[in-house]
Design an enzyme around this catalytic site. Structure first.
Site, PDB file in Angstrom:
ATOM      1  N   ASP A  22       2.046  -1.376  -4.532  1.00  0.00           N
ATOM      2  CA  ASP A  22       0.636  -0.956  -4.577  1.00  0.00           C
ATOM      3  C   ASP A  22       0.004  -1.585  -5.820  1.00  0.00           C
ATOM      4  O   ASP A  22       0.717  -2.013  -6.740  1.00  0.00           O
ATOM      5  CB  ASP A  22       0.534   0.578  -4.669  1.00  0.00           C
ATOM      6  CG  ASP A  22      -0.818   1.092  -4.180  1.00  0.00           C
ATOM      7  OD1 ASP A  22      -0.897   1.595  -3.040  1.00  0.00           O
ATOM      8  OD2 ASP A  22      -1.807   0.976  -4.950  1.00  0.00           O
ATOM      9  N   ASN A  50      -7.132  -0.644   8.790  1.00  0.00           N
ATOM     10  CA  ASN A  50      -8.257  -0.622   9.736  1.00  0.00           C
ATOM     11  C   ASN A  50      -9.436  -1.440   9.226  1.00  0.00           C
ATOM     12  O   ASN A  50      -9.556  -1.635   8.015  1.00  0.00           O
ATOM     13  CB  ASN A  50      -8.709   0.828   9.949  1.00  0.00           C
ATOM     14  CG  ASN A  50      -7.953   1.501  11.081  1.00  0.00           C
ATOM     15  OD1 ASN A  50      -7.685   0.895  12.104  1.00  0.00           O
ATOM     16  ND2 ASN A  50      -7.614   2.761  10.873  1.00  0.00           N
ATOM     17  N   GLY A  67       0.871  -1.174   0.000  1.00  0.00           N
ATOM     18  CA  GLY A  67       0.000   0.000   0.000  1.00  0.00           C
ATOM     19  C   GLY A  67       0.902   1.215   0.000  1.00  0.00           C
ATOM     20  O   GLY A  67       1.637   1.450   0.972  1.00  0.00           O
ATOM     21  N   ALA A  68       0.893   1.952  -1.132  1.00  0.00           N
ATOM     22  CA  ALA A  68       1.769   3.128  -1.231  1.00  0.00           C
ATOM     23  C   ALA A  68       0.934   4.405  -1.176  1.00  0.00           C
ATOM     24  O   ALA A  68       1.223   5.388  -1.846  1.00  0.00           O
ATOM     25  CB  ALA A  68       2.593   3.062  -2.518  1.00  0.00           C
ATOM     26  N   GLY A  69      -0.121   4.354  -0.363  1.00  0.00           N
ATOM     27  CA  GLY A  69      -0.934   5.554  -0.145  1.00  0.00           C
ATOM     28  C   GLY A  69      -0.250   6.440   0.886  1.00  0.00           C
ATOM     29  O   GLY A  69       0.971   6.392   1.051  1.00  0.00           O
ATOM     30  N   HIS A  83      -8.424  -0.460  18.965  1.00  0.00           N
ATOM     31  CA  HIS A  83      -8.143   0.816  18.312  1.00  0.00           C
ATOM     32  C   HIS A  83      -9.459   1.423  17.843  1.00  0.00           C
ATOM     33  O   HIS A  83      -9.853   1.311  16.698  1.00  0.00           O
ATOM     34  CB  HIS A  83      -7.206   0.575  17.128  1.00  0.00           C
ATOM     35  CG  HIS A  83      -6.749   1.831  16.458  1.00  0.00           C
ATOM     36  ND1 HIS A  83      -6.262   2.913  17.157  1.00  0.00           N
ATOM     37  CD2 HIS A  83      -6.697   2.180  15.149  1.00  0.00           C
ATOM     38  CE1 HIS A  83      -5.930   3.861  16.296  1.00  0.00           C
ATOM     39  NE2 HIS A  83      -6.191   3.444  15.084  1.00  0.00           N
ATOM     40  N   VAL A 105      -1.397  -2.454   9.674  1.00  0.00           N
ATOM     41  CA  VAL A 105      -1.794  -1.070   9.934  1.00  0.00           C
ATOM     42  C   VAL A 105      -3.236  -0.828   9.474  1.00  0.00           C
ATOM     43  O   VAL A 105      -3.962   0.005  10.031  1.00  0.00           O
ATOM     44  CB  VAL A 105      -0.847  -0.078   9.207  1.00  0.00           C
ATOM     45  CG1 VAL A 105      -1.197   1.371   9.544  1.00  0.00           C
ATOM     46  CG2 VAL A 105       0.609  -0.346   9.562  1.00  0.00           C
ATOM     47  N   ARG A 151     -13.971   3.429  12.266  1.00  0.00           N
ATOM     48  CA  ARG A 151     -12.998   2.523  11.638  1.00  0.00           C
ATOM     49  C   ARG A 151     -13.652   1.186  11.301  1.00  0.00           C
ATOM     50  O   ARG A 151     -13.336   0.557  10.304  1.00  0.00           O
ATOM     51  CB  ARG A 151     -11.826   2.279  12.588  1.00  0.00           C
ATOM     52  CG  ARG A 151     -11.004   3.522  12.881  1.00  0.00           C
ATOM     53  CD  ARG A 151      -9.945   3.209  13.934  1.00  0.00           C
ATOM     54  NE  ARG A 151      -9.099   4.354  14.237  1.00  0.00           N
ATOM     55  CZ  ARG A 151      -9.358   5.227  15.220  1.00  0.00           C
ATOM     56  NH1 ARG A 151     -10.430   5.104  15.976  1.00  0.00           N
ATOM     57  NH2 ARG A 151      -8.526   6.244  15.443  1.00  0.00           N
TER      58      ARG A 151
HETATM   59  N1  LIG Z   1      -3.628   1.417  12.661  1.00  0.00           N
HETATM   60  C1  LIG Z   1      -3.662   2.734  12.651  1.00  0.00           C
HETATM   61  O1  LIG Z   1      -3.473   3.371  13.674  1.00  0.00           O
HETATM   62  C2  LIG Z   1      -3.918   3.461  11.353  1.00  0.00           C
HETATM   63  C3  LIG Z   1      -3.557   4.805  11.203  1.00  0.00           C
HETATM   64  C4  LIG Z   1      -3.769   5.427   9.980  1.00  0.00           C
HETATM   65  C5  LIG Z   1      -4.363   4.713   8.932  1.00  0.00           C
HETATM   66  N2  LIG Z   1      -4.733   3.432   9.131  1.00  0.00           N
HETATM   67  C6  LIG Z   1      -5.344   2.637   8.072  1.00  0.00           C
HETATM   68  O2  LIG Z   1      -4.346   2.338   7.094  1.00  0.00           O
HETATM   69  C7  LIG Z   1      -4.962   2.148   5.815  1.00  0.00           C
HETATM   70  C8  LIG Z   1      -4.251   3.022   4.775  1.00  0.00           C
HETATM   71  O3  LIG Z   1      -4.464   4.386   5.040  1.00  0.00           O
HETATM   72  P1  LIG Z   1      -3.934   5.485   4.002  1.00  0.00           P
HETATM   73  O4  LIG Z   1      -4.222   6.795   4.596  1.00  0.00           O
HETATM   74  O5  LIG Z   1      -2.571   5.140   3.574  1.00  0.00           O
HETATM   75  O6  LIG Z   1      -4.945   5.216   2.779  1.00  0.00           O
HETATM   76  P2  LIG Z   1      -4.678   5.564   1.227  1.00  0.00           P
HETATM   77  O7  LIG Z   1      -5.992   5.466   0.546  1.00  0.00           O
HETATM   78  O8  LIG Z   1      -3.903   6.819   1.112  1.00  0.00           O
HETATM   79  O9  LIG Z   1      -3.742   4.352   0.738  1.00  0.00           O
HETATM   80  C9  LIG Z   1      -4.161   3.025   0.662  1.00  0.00           C
HETATM   81  C10 LIG Z   1      -3.431   2.391  -0.496  1.00  0.00           C
HETATM   82  O10 LIG Z   1      -3.741   0.988  -0.526  1.00  0.00           O
HETATM   83  C11 LIG Z   1      -3.729   0.608  -1.883  1.00  0.00           C
HETATM   84  N3  LIG Z   1      -4.398  -0.663  -2.089  1.00  0.00           N
HETATM   85  C12 LIG Z   1      -5.727  -0.924  -2.120  1.00  0.00           C
HETATM   86  N4  LIG Z   1      -5.930  -2.241  -2.372  1.00  0.00           N
HETATM   87  C13 LIG Z   1      -4.706  -2.816  -2.485  1.00  0.00           C
HETATM   88  C14 LIG Z   1      -4.261  -4.129  -2.754  1.00  0.00           C
HETATM   89  N5  LIG Z   1      -5.124  -5.129  -2.928  1.00  0.00           N
HETATM   90  N6  LIG Z   1      -2.945  -4.355  -2.833  1.00  0.00           N
HETATM   91  C15 LIG Z   1      -2.044  -3.352  -2.651  1.00  0.00           C
HETATM   92  N7  LIG Z   1      -2.409  -2.080  -2.392  1.00  0.00           N
HETATM   93  C16 LIG Z   1      -3.722  -1.809  -2.316  1.00  0.00           C
HETATM   94  C17 LIG Z   1      -4.422   1.763  -2.597  1.00  0.00           C
HETATM   95  O11 LIG Z   1      -4.171   1.752  -3.985  1.00  0.00           O
HETATM   96  C18 LIG Z   1      -3.823   2.956  -1.876  1.00  0.00           C
HETATM   97  O12 LIG Z   1      -2.688   3.482  -2.547  1.00  0.00           O
HETATM   98  C19 LIG Z   1      -6.441   2.497   6.021  1.00  0.00           C
HETATM   99  O13 LIG Z   1      -7.196   1.307   6.232  1.00  0.00           O
HETATM  100  C20 LIG Z   1      -6.423   3.334   7.279  1.00  0.00           C
HETATM  101  O14 LIG Z   1      -7.660   3.310   7.962  1.00  0.00           O
HETATM  102  C21 LIG Z   1      -4.508   2.786  10.307  1.00  0.00           C
END
Ligand SMILES: NC(=O)c1ccc[n+]([C@@H]2O[C@H](COP(=O)([O-])OP(=O)(O)OC[C@H]3O[C@@H](n4cnc5c(N)ncnc54)[C@H](O)[C@@H]3O)[C@@H](O)[C@H]2O)c1
Length: 308
Positions: free
Chosen positions: A33, A120, A9-11, A175, A118, A88
């Site tokens: 990603d 959610n 996941g490169a978000g 969480h 990570v 979440r």
């Molecule tokens: N645990 C924590 O405390 C915490 C904190 C922040 C965010 N998060 C969670 O982390 C996750 C990511 O958040 P973000 O802000 O980076 O979101 P984001 O939308 O910016 O990035 C998510 C990325 O996942 C990629 N993706 C989707 N399906 C995929 C797959 N099958 N294979 C590979 N990549 C895939 C998307 O293309 C996207 O680039 C969310 O679920 C968010 O709720 C958790």
């Protein structure tokens, strides 16, 4: 040899995590990603910062799991973040499918990796990764407690105008809004936090901590927090790579600790080269135990939605 650390996941969270890991030279990073070419661009951008950022870590962006082969640590951030007004837990339907597919691919190429979750809803996604991977419980864990705790520490620091580094705190539980910031174990340079502020002030800070993620979502309008979450991931990766054995609040698989079985839940763990090397059980008051039970029930509601 530097460790190989893959970030799936490169978000927002994935890219900042890759950047902070590279900056601290904790290992060579693979950033994956499903969006075509995007991680290659982000990886190249981070790598091109090396000469001025003074890091030699390599960062490889990719769309292929082959490039992740033989990773030491895999950080799973794939999935959608929540939108304003969402909890979440409402992400479970979409993210369960994503995290399941990702885990199957990850374990095929890196059967010996430690898996740091990570995505959610965190406790349910860590449970998903644990079940799908079939890995032992010390090799699967989730990041949440450090983030909740760093928010708690920040709000205390803002209130009493003391360095964030002097503040030690502990947040337990799932969480979500039922997380349990344990005020009794919160100190400022070893002095109980109650010395520095009234109970009302502290309770207001605890409430703000519980809603900390939602507060940021409300301001961002699209997406959720990512700087503090990525730094929290980095702290876990560092403790593993350098075998520091830090005691950190993480989501770990419980088998009776705190009276909880077959659930991922936020507890203090010793995190080292072996992953979760020990779960620390601390004494809790009756009131704290009740809060833990409430939080456990909230996590179980989401886990029960998963199809295992
Ligand atoms: N645990 C924590 O405390 C915490 C904190 C922040 C965010 N998060 C969670 O982390 C996750 C990511 O958040 P973000 O802000 O980076 O979101 P984001 O939308 O910016 O990035 C998510 C990325 O996942 C990629 N993706 C989707 N399906 C995929 C797959 N099958 N294979 C590979 N990549 C895939 C998307 O293309 C996207 O680039 C969310 O679920 C968010 O709720 C958790």
């Amino acid at each position: 040899m530097r460790k190989k650390i893959t970030v799936i996941g490169a978000g927002h969270v994935g890219e900042v995590t890759a950047f902070t890991i590279a900056q601290r030279e904790l290992g060579d990073v693979v950033l994956l990603d499903i969006i075509e070419d995007m991680p290659i661009g982000k990886g190249l951008d981070i790598r091109e910062g090396g000469p001025v950022g003074k890091y030699d870590s390599t960062i490889t962006g990719t769309n292929s799991y082959k490039d992740t082969a033989a990773s030491d640590i895999v950080v799973i951030t794939a999935g959608i973040p929540r939108k304003p007004g969402m909890s979440r837990d409402e992400l479970v339907g979409t993210n369960f499918g994503i995290v399941k597919t990702v885990t199957e691919q990850v374990v095929k190429y890196s059967p010996n990796a430690l898996l740091l979750v990570v995505s959610n809803p965190l406790d349910a996604m860590a449970y998903t990764v644990y079940k799908v991977s079939g890995f032992p419980k010390n090799r699967v864990f989730g990041m949440a407690g450090i983030l909740d705790t760093t928010r708690f520490r920040t709000f205390i620091s803002m209130e009493i105008d003391v360095s964030v580094e002097s503040i030690q705190a502990l947040v337990l539980g799932g969480h979500g809004d039922t997380m349990v910031p344990v005020a009794r174990y919160t100190t400022v340079a070893g002095i109980p936090v109650s010395h520095f502020m009234s109970e009302d002030k502290l309770n207001a800070i605890i409430d703000r901590t519980r809603q900390g993620g939602g507060e940021i979502v409300k301001y961002l309008k699209t997406g959720s927090a990512y700087y503090a979450p990525s730094l929290a991931v980095m702290e876990m990766v560092e403790s593993i790579v350098r075998d520091k054995k830090k005691i950190l609040p993480c989501a770990a698989y419980l088998e009776g600790e705190y009276g909880i079985k077959d659930l991922f839940f936020g507890v203090p763990v010793k995190l080292g080269a072996g992953g979760v090397e020990e779960i620390i059980e601390i004494d809790l008051t009756t009131e704290e135990k009740q809060m833990i039970k409430k939080s456990e029930a909230a996590v179980r509601v989401v886990i029960d939605l998963l199809k295992f």
